[in-house]
Design a protein around this motif. Structure first.
Motif, PDB file in Angstrom:
ATOM      1  N   GLU A 201      -6.405  -0.503   9.342  1.00 44.39           N
ATOM      2  CA  GLU A 201      -7.449  -1.500   9.564  1.00 44.39           C
ATOM      3  C   GLU A 201      -8.563  -0.895  10.417  1.00 44.39           C
ATOM      4  OE1 GLU A 201      -4.563  -4.126  11.692  1.00 44.39           O
ATOM      5  OE2 GLU A 201      -6.148  -4.262  13.182  1.00 44.39           O
ATOM      6  N   SER A 202      -9.689  -1.603  10.503  1.00 43.98           N
ATOM      7  CA  SER A 202     -10.851  -1.054  11.200  1.00 43.98           C
ATOM      8  C   SER A 202     -10.585  -0.983  12.708  1.00 43.98           C
ATOM      9  CB  SER A 202     -12.093  -1.892  10.913  1.00 43.98           C
ATOM     10  OG  SER A 202     -11.930  -3.188  11.424  1.00 43.98           O
ATOM     11  N   LEU A 203     -11.236  -0.025  13.366  1.00 43.39           N
ATOM     12  CA  LEU A 203     -11.197   0.157  14.824  1.00 43.39           C
ATOM     13  C   LEU A 203      -9.784   0.334  15.383  1.00 43.39           C
ATOM     14  CD1 LEU A 203     -13.976  -2.332  15.976  1.00 43.39           C
ATOM     15  CD2 LEU A 203     -14.099   0.157  15.920  1.00 43.39           C
ATOM     16  N   ARG A 204      -8.853   0.801  14.549  1.00 44.63           N
ATOM     17  CA  ARG A 204      -7.500   1.021  15.054  1.00 44.63           C
ATOM     18  C   ARG A 204      -6.893   2.218  14.311  1.00 44.63           C
ATOM     19  NH1 ARG A 204      -4.084  -2.970  17.466  1.00 44.63           N
ATOM     20  NH2 ARG A 204      -5.447  -4.592  16.704  1.00 44.63           N
ATOM     21  N   PHE A 205      -6.370   3.164  15.068  1.00 45.99           N
ATOM     22  CA  PHE A 205      -5.693   4.285  14.423  1.00 45.99           C
ATOM     23  C   PHE A 205      -4.375   3.825  13.810  1.00 45.99           C
ATOM     24  CE2 PHE A 205      -7.752   7.846  17.113  1.00 45.99           C
ATOM     25  CZ  PHE A 205      -8.660   8.113  16.105  1.00 45.99           C
ATOM     26  N   ASP A 206      -4.110   4.290  12.617  1.00 49.67           N
ATOM     27  CA  ASP A 206      -2.848   4.021  11.936  1.00 49.67           C
ATOM     28  C   ASP A 206      -2.300   5.391  11.536  1.00 49.67           C
ATOM     29  OD1 ASP A 206      -0.992   3.648   9.770  1.00 49.67           O
ATOM     30  OD2 ASP A 206      -1.771   1.621   9.489  1.00 49.67           O
ATOM     31  N   GLN A 207      -1.314   5.873  12.304  1.00 48.62           N
ATOM     32  CA  GLN A 207      -0.856   7.261  12.113  1.00 48.62           C
ATOM     33  C   GLN A 207      -0.286   7.484  10.716  1.00 48.62           C
ATOM     34  OE1 GLN A 207      -1.744   9.517  14.159  1.00 48.62           O
ATOM     35  NE2 GLN A 207      -2.372   8.203  15.849  1.00 48.62           N
ATOM     36  N   HIS A 208       0.385   6.474  10.175  1.00 50.69           N
ATOM     37  CA  HIS A 208       0.940   6.604   8.823  1.00 50.69           C
ATOM     38  C   HIS A 208      -0.183   6.767   7.798  1.00 50.69           C
ATOM     39  CE1 HIS A 208       2.974   4.572   5.178  1.00 50.69           C
ATOM     40  NE2 HIS A 208       3.296   5.834   5.185  1.00 50.69           N
ATOM     41  N   ALA A 209      -1.211   5.934   7.931  1.00 51.29           N
ATOM     42  CA  ALA A 209      -2.334   5.994   6.992  1.00 51.29           C
ATOM     43  C   ALA A 209      -3.087   7.326   7.125  1.00 51.29           C
ATOM     44  CB  ALA A 209      -3.286   4.828   7.236  1.00 51.29           C
ATOM     45  N   ILE A 210      -3.202   7.828   8.352  1.00 46.65           N
ATOM     46  CA  ILE A 210      -3.898   9.108   8.574  1.00 46.65           C
ATOM     47  C   ILE A 210      -3.094  10.241   7.930  1.00 46.65           C
ATOM     48  CG2 ILE A 210      -4.604  10.773  10.352  1.00 46.65           C
ATOM     49  CD1 ILE A 210      -5.103   8.250  12.180  1.00 46.65           C
ATOM     50  N   LYS A 211      -1.788  10.226   8.154  1.00 48.20           N
ATOM     51  CA  LYS A 211      -0.910  11.271   7.611  1.00 48.20           C
ATOM     52  C   LYS A 211      -0.929  11.241   6.070  1.00 48.20           C
ATOM     53  CE  LYS A 211       4.048  12.329   7.645  1.00 48.20           C
ATOM     54  NZ  LYS A 211       4.567  11.497   6.561  1.00 48.20           N
ATOM     55  N   GLU A 212      -0.839  10.047   5.495  1.00 49.33           N
ATOM     56  CA  GLU A 212      -0.868   9.927   4.029  1.00 49.33           C
ATOM     57  C   GLU A 212      -2.211  10.399   3.469  1.00 49.33           C
ATOM     58  OE1 GLU A 212       1.275   9.294   1.723  1.00 49.33           O
ATOM     59  OE2 GLU A 212       2.974   8.488   2.824  1.00 49.33           O
ATOM     60  N   GLY A 213      -3.281  10.109   4.191  1.00 46.61           N
ATOM     61  CA  GLY A 213      -4.618  10.513   3.729  1.00 46.61           C
ATOM     62  C   GLY A 213      -4.775  12.023   3.696  1.00 46.61           C
ATOM     63  N   ILE A 214      -4.241  12.691   4.718  1.00 41.40           N
ATOM     64  CA  ILE A 214      -4.336  14.153   4.767  1.00 41.40           C
ATOM     65  C   ILE A 214      -3.432  14.778   3.702  1.00 41.40           C
ATOM     66  CG2 ILE A 214      -3.878  16.199   6.190  1.00 41.40           C
ATOM     67  CD1 ILE A 214      -4.529  14.371   8.649  1.00 41.40           C
ATOM     68  N   ALA A 215      -2.192  14.286   3.607  1.00 35.52           N
ATOM     69  CA  ALA A 215      -1.253  14.842   2.623  1.00 35.52           C
ATOM     70  C   ALA A 215      -1.773  14.637   1.203  1.00 35.52           C
ATOM     71  CB  ALA A 215       0.120  14.198   2.796  1.00 35.52           C
ATOM     72  N   GLY A 216      -2.326  13.444   0.938  1.00 31.46           N
ATOM     73  CA  GLY A 216      -2.873  13.145  -0.394  1.00 31.46           C
ATOM     74  C   GLY A 216      -4.046  14.059  -0.730  1.00 31.46           C
ATOM     75  N   THR A 217      -4.899  14.304   0.265  1.00 31.36           N
ATOM     76  CA  THR A 217      -6.046  15.191   0.047  1.00 31.36           C
ATOM     77  C   THR A 217      -5.564  16.601  -0.310  1.00 31.36           C
ATOM     78  OG1 THR A 217      -7.362  13.900   1.597  1.00 31.36           O
ATOM     79  CG2 THR A 217      -8.135  16.135   1.115  1.00 31.36           C
ATOM     80  N   MET A 218      -4.506  17.045   0.389  1.00 30.08           N
ATOM     81  CA  MET A 218      -3.973  18.390   0.086  1.00 30.08           C
ATOM     82  C   MET A 218      -3.376  18.443  -1.321  1.00 30.08           C
ATOM     83  SD  MET A 218      -2.265  19.478   3.688  1.00 30.08           S
ATOM     84  CE  MET A 218      -1.820  21.117   3.112  1.00 30.08           C
ATOM     85  N   ARG A 219      -2.670  17.370  -1.709  1.00 27.23           N
ATOM     86  CA  ARG A 219      -2.107  17.347  -3.071  1.00 27.23           C
ATOM     87  C   ARG A 219      -3.220  17.359  -4.114  1.00 27.23           C
ATOM     88  NH1 ARG A 219       1.904  14.071  -0.406  1.00 27.23           N
ATOM     89  NH2 ARG A 219       0.760  12.151  -0.741  1.00 27.23           N
ATOM     90  N   LEU A 220      -4.300  16.628  -3.805  1.00 29.64           N
ATOM     91  CA  LEU A 220      -5.446  16.611  -4.729  1.00 29.64           C
ATOM     92  C   LEU A 220      -6.064  18.011  -4.828  1.00 29.64           C
ATOM     93  CD1 LEU A 220      -7.438  14.990  -6.456  1.00 29.64           C
ATOM     94  CD2 LEU A 220      -8.711  14.460  -4.386  1.00 29.64           C
ATOM     95  N   MET A 221      -6.215  18.677  -3.680  1.00 31.07           N
ATOM     96  CA  MET A 221      -6.795  20.030  -3.686  1.00 31.07           C
ATOM     97  C   MET A 221      -5.900  21.005  -4.449  1.00 31.07           C
ATOM     98  SD  MET A 221      -8.355  20.229   0.176  1.00 31.07           S
ATOM     99  CE  MET A 221      -8.861  21.946   0.089  1.00 31.07           C
ATOM    100  N   LYS A 222      -4.594  20.831  -4.314  1.00 29.49           N
ATOM    101  CA  LYS A 222      -3.677  21.706  -5.052  1.00 29.49           C
ATOM    102  C   LYS A 222      -3.810  21.447  -6.558  1.00 29.49           C
ATOM    103  CE  LYS A 222       1.061  23.196  -5.525  1.00 29.49           C
ATOM    104  NZ  LYS A 222       2.373  22.617  -5.773  1.00 29.49           N
ATOM    105  N   HIS A 223      -3.878  20.174  -6.912  1.00 28.18           N
ATOM    106  CA  HIS A 223      -4.041  19.799  -8.320  1.00 28.18           C
ATOM    107  C   HIS A 223      -5.323  20.399  -8.909  1.00 28.18           C
ATOM    108  CE1 HIS A 223      -4.046  17.247 -11.907  1.00 28.18           C
ATOM    109  NE2 HIS A 223      -5.318  16.992 -11.642  1.00 28.18           N
ATOM    110  N   LEU A 224      -6.364  20.462  -8.090  1.00 28.33           N
ATOM    111  CA  LEU A 224      -7.649  21.014  -8.548  1.00 28.33           C
ATOM    112  C   LEU A 224      -7.684  22.547  -8.432  1.00 28.33           C
ATOM    113  CD1 LEU A 224     -10.033  18.369  -6.889  1.00 28.33           C
ATOM    114  CD2 LEU A 224      -9.458  18.539  -9.328  1.00 28.33           C
ATOM    115  N   ASN A 225      -6.526  23.121  -8.098  1.00 32.75           N
ATOM    116  CA  ASN A 225      -6.374  24.571  -7.964  1.00 32.75           C
ATOM    117  C   ASN A 225      -7.256  25.166  -6.860  1.00 32.75           C
ATOM    118  OD1 ASN A 225      -5.113  26.983  -8.695  1.00 32.75           O
ATOM    119  ND2 ASN A 225      -6.818  27.579 -10.037  1.00 32.75           N
TER     120      ASN A 225
END
Ligand SMILES: [Zn+2]
Length: 324
Positions: A201-225
């Motif tokens: 949610e806005s104005l609040r850190f959510d560690q799970h959401a941050i971790k998923e966002g970073i991991a997902g970005t890495m999976r996307l980058m791997k998929h894009l070679n």
């Protein structure tokens, strides 16, 4: 190799550049700009934009991009990563979703050079950034006190969007039709695929959401070679084809029986609305079987307020999706 040029800055293979796009001045004449960090590998590959803070109070996305920059994940082996940690600097300074005149940048695309502030930010994104990218992730969160379970939103009838969303593999992938005048819609008209990530949610850190966002970005980058390694998803990605809100029938104080991300069956008791005096209570039931993809954390509610966002893996008639 194609030339990459953003706002008069040329970025060559193997180069890293931090640039600022001047958007406008505040009434104090303070220049407000949008910082952009571009990392280009020596080897050719796709150009991926990681964009956050279009809504200035949506901090989780900013933190995702910040951690990506801090840890060096923005330096791909192949291709280019364009990081924009805070698109809406005005909103960030004011703890607000919008720019100071109340306009929402993500309803202002494609924008105009001499338009209102929101329109100018949109214009610079469309004019300076979108032409050089192939793909993008636009990071968002739920609104004030409304948490979204980590999810990717995209119009899934587009095969490339579906492919990108499944590569990202957030806990949920949600079929979300284009919103008029949004970045992802206007970018798609120019042949660029931008998916939206929502978490917390806005104005609040959510560690799970941050971790998923970073991991997902890495999976996307791997998929894009663009990189060779990425973490496996913690949970299987579920595609959500219909979403809708469970709303309060009566005003009062709301308490939830469920947590975000949880599966519920139709007619499960999911929460209770009471009056503040111990005289009245009304149970809230799930309108369909599905997952809680968003949850209201404000206890004080009016009749009709959204209490929880339900997503189903089936196509069924539910009320339309909230904003990205
Ligand atoms: Zn947003």
């Amino acid at each position: 190799m194609k030339e990459i040029k953003i706002a008069d800055h040329t970025i060559r293979p193997g180069e890293f550049k931090a640039i600022n796009i001047d958007i406008a001045r505040l009434p104090s004449h303070t220049v407000i700009n949008t910082p952009i960090y571009i990392s280009r590998a020596k080897e050719d590959g796709p150009v991926l934009a990681l964009m956050a803070g279009m809504h200035g109070d949506e901090i989780n996305g900013m933190e995702i991009v910040r951690r990506i920059l801090e840890s060096g994940l923005h330096q791909p082996k192949r291709g280019t990563v364009v990081c924009m940690p805070i698109i809406n600097m005005y909103g960030f300074l004011n703890y607000s979703r919008e720019v100071p005149d109340g306009k929402d940048i993500n309803r202002s695309f494609p924008g105009t050079r001499g338009g209102s502030l929101a329109s100018r930010v949109a214009y610079h994104l469309m004019h300076d950034v979108v032409p050089v990218i192939d793909y993008g992730v636009d990071f968002h969160t739920g609104g004030a006190m409304r948490a979204n379970y980590p999810q990717v939103r995209a119009e899934l009838k587009d095969q490339t969007n579906l492919e990108l969303a499944q590569a990202f593999s957030a806990p949920f992938t949600i079929d979300a039709p284009f919103r008029p005048n949004s970045l992802r819609k206007e970018a798609s008209k120019r042949g660029k695929n931008i998916i939206v990530y929502e978490g917390g949610e806005s104005l609040r850190f959510d560690q799970h959401a941050i971790k998923e966002g970073i991991a997902g970005t890495m999976r996307l980058m791997k998929h894009l070679n663009m990189i060779d390694e990425a973490p496996q998803p913690d949970v299987e990605n579920k595609i959500i084809w219909s979403t809708g809100w469970i709303r309060a029938k009566t005003p009062g104080l709301f308490q939830s029986n469920v947590v975000c991300g949880q599966h519920v069956e139709k007619n499960d008791w999911v929460g209770t609305v009471t009056d503040p005096f111990g005289e009245f209570q009304e149970k809230v039931y799930a309108t369909e079987s599905g997952y809680i993809i968003g949850l209201n954390n404000i206890p004080v509610i009016n009749a009709g307020d959204a209490l929880m966002h339900l997503g189903t893996e089936n196509l069924c008639k539910l009320e339309s999706l909230g904003d990205d």
